[in-house]
Design a protein around this motif. Structure first.
Motif, short mmCIF file in Angstrom:
data_model
loop_
_atom_site.label_atom_id
_atom_site.label_comp_id
_atom_site.label_asym_id
_atom_site.label_seq_id
_atom_site.Cartn_x
_atom_site.Cartn_y
_atom_site.Cartn_z
N TYR A 143 0.88 -1.16 -0.14
CA TYR A 143 0.06 -0.15 0.02
C TYR A 143 0.80 1.41 -0.05
N GLU A 144 0.27 2.54 -0.56
CA GLU A 144 0.94 3.66 -0.73
C GLU A 144 0.10 4.58 -0.17
N GLU A 145 0.62 5.85 -0.03
CA GLU A 145 0.06 6.90 0.55
C GLU A 145 -1.44 7.19 0.02
N LYS A 146 -1.66 6.93 -1.21
CA LYS A 146 -2.60 7.04 -1.87
C LYS A 146 -4.04 6.38 -1.28
N ASP A 147 -3.55 5.31 -0.64
CA ASP A 147 -4.43 4.25 -0.04
C ASP A 147 -4.89 4.63 1.24
N PHE A 148 -4.22 5.42 1.97
CA PHE A 148 -4.52 5.89 3.32
C PHE A 148 -5.84 6.01 3.60
N PRO A 149 -6.80 6.84 3.11
CA PRO A 149 -8.19 6.80 3.39
C PRO A 149 -8.95 5.57 3.33
N GLY A 150 -8.68 4.78 2.44
CA GLY A 150 -9.19 3.56 2.46
C GLY A 150 -9.00 2.69 3.40
N LEU A 151 -7.69 2.75 3.85
CA LEU A 151 -7.16 1.81 4.80
C LEU A 151 -7.82 2.22 6.13
N ILE A 152 -7.64 3.49 6.75
CA ILE A 152 -8.52 3.90 7.89
C ILE A 152 -9.99 3.58 7.95
N SER A 153 -10.66 3.68 6.65
CA SER A 153 -12.00 3.14 6.59
C SER A 153 -12.25 1.78 6.90
N ILE A 154 -11.24 1.11 6.42
CA ILE A 154 -11.40 -0.49 6.66
C ILE A 154 -11.06 -0.78 8.41
N GLN A 155 -10.33 0.07 8.95
CA GLN A 155 -10.02 -0.39 10.22
C GLN A 155 -11.62 0.14 10.99
N GLN A 156 -11.97 1.39 10.64
CA GLN A 156 -13.31 1.68 11.30
C GLN A 156 -14.18 0.72 11.16
N GLU A 157 -14.42 -0.11 10.01
CA GLU A 157 -15.59 -0.95 9.78
C GLU A 157 -15.16 -2.52 10.37
N THR A 158 -13.82 -2.85 10.51
CA THR A 158 -13.16 -4.00 11.02
C THR A 158 -13.32 -3.95 12.65
N PHE A 159 -13.02 -3.14 13.12
CA PHE A 159 -12.96 -2.65 14.59
C PHE A 159 -14.04 -1.77 15.16
N PRO A 160 -15.22 -2.02 15.27
CA PRO A 160 -16.05 -1.22 15.60
C PRO A 160 -16.07 -1.10 17.22
N PRO A 161 -16.85 -0.11 17.82
CA PRO A 161 -16.73 -0.23 19.34
C PRO A 161 -17.54 -1.78 19.73
N PRO A 162 -17.10 -2.07 20.96
CA PRO A 162 -16.36 -1.32 22.02
C PRO A 162 -14.76 -1.43 21.61
#
Length: 224
Positions: free
Chosen positions: A22-41
């Motif tokens: 992955y590269e810098e252009k992928d960062f927004p997508g990578l952060i979105s994946i984290q939010q979807e993968t690890f929801p609260p709690p």
């Protein structure tokens, strides 16, 4: 650099996919994946931020992998190199990964330590996590490392915590008496348990435990 074109399967239908660094252009997508993968709690402060991702691609780009399906980033996996004697002393995720910033990456390390693996929930039926893990094994072999090591969450443990210790829970999963969303997946990927570590990660579902699990480079068996 790493690039592999494959087909994954949605039922019986082959779907083209690409695994690459992955590269810098992928960062927004990578952060979105984290939010979807690890929801609260799960703590939101443990989701990736731009500074962490910049360090990944700068300090150890070989260990920064993502998978695209039909042009959309659907998952990622990140690692760093550490020097480990094979006995895996107790540690926390934060200590081993520098809180995900990997500024402690050791270019001369003998072990690839897994920082994270994430797959968008909507893509999980495609087996992307196993493909990412296999690709990171290939990085281990390519770099001549001794093994891959990482701590797996135990998100099913909170259901059994009143009757089993964390070690007993892990043994039950290994015996097939129960399934854990993460540990069972890692076993299916070829990882083998090393030990249970208390206070590995702030994670209510795992009661803060983590299971260290490794994959040994078959070309380095008996060395180190």
């Amino acid at each position: 650099m790493y690039r592999k074109e494959i087909y994954v399967f949605n039922g019986n239908r082959p779907v083209p996919a690409v695994i690459r660094n992955y590269e810098e252009k992928d960062f927004p997508g990578l952060i979105s994946i984290q939010q979807e993968t690890f929801p609260p709690p799960f703590p939101s402060e443990l989701w990736w931020n731009d500074e962490q991702l910049q360090n990944h691609v700068k300090l150890f780009p070989e260990g920064a992998l993502c998978i695209e399906v039909d042009g959309e980033i659907a998952g990622s996996m990140t690692g760093l190199l550490v020097d480990d004697d094979g006995h895996s002393a107790d540690h926390t995720w934060a200590e081993m990964t520098d809180n995900g910033y990997i500024r402690n990456h050791n270019p001369d390390g003998n072990t690839l330590y897994v920082v994270d693996i994430s797959v968008r929930p909507s893509y999980r039926q495609l087996g992307l996590g196993k493909w990412l893990m296999q690709s990171m094994y290939e990085v281990v072999v390519h770099l001549g490392l001794e093994r891959l090591l990482g701590g797996g969450r135990m998100p099913g443990y909170h259901h059994k915590a009143k009757e089993w210790t964390a070690e007993q829970y892990l043994e039950a999963v290994i015996r097939g008496e129960c399934k854990d969303p993460v540990i069972t997946f890692l076993l299916r990927c070829g990882r083998t348990p090393v030990k249970v570590v208390a206070d590995y990660l702030e994670d209510e579902e795992s009661c803060n435990y983590g299971a260290l699990m490794e994959w040994k480079n078959p070309f380095r068996t008996g060395k180190g």
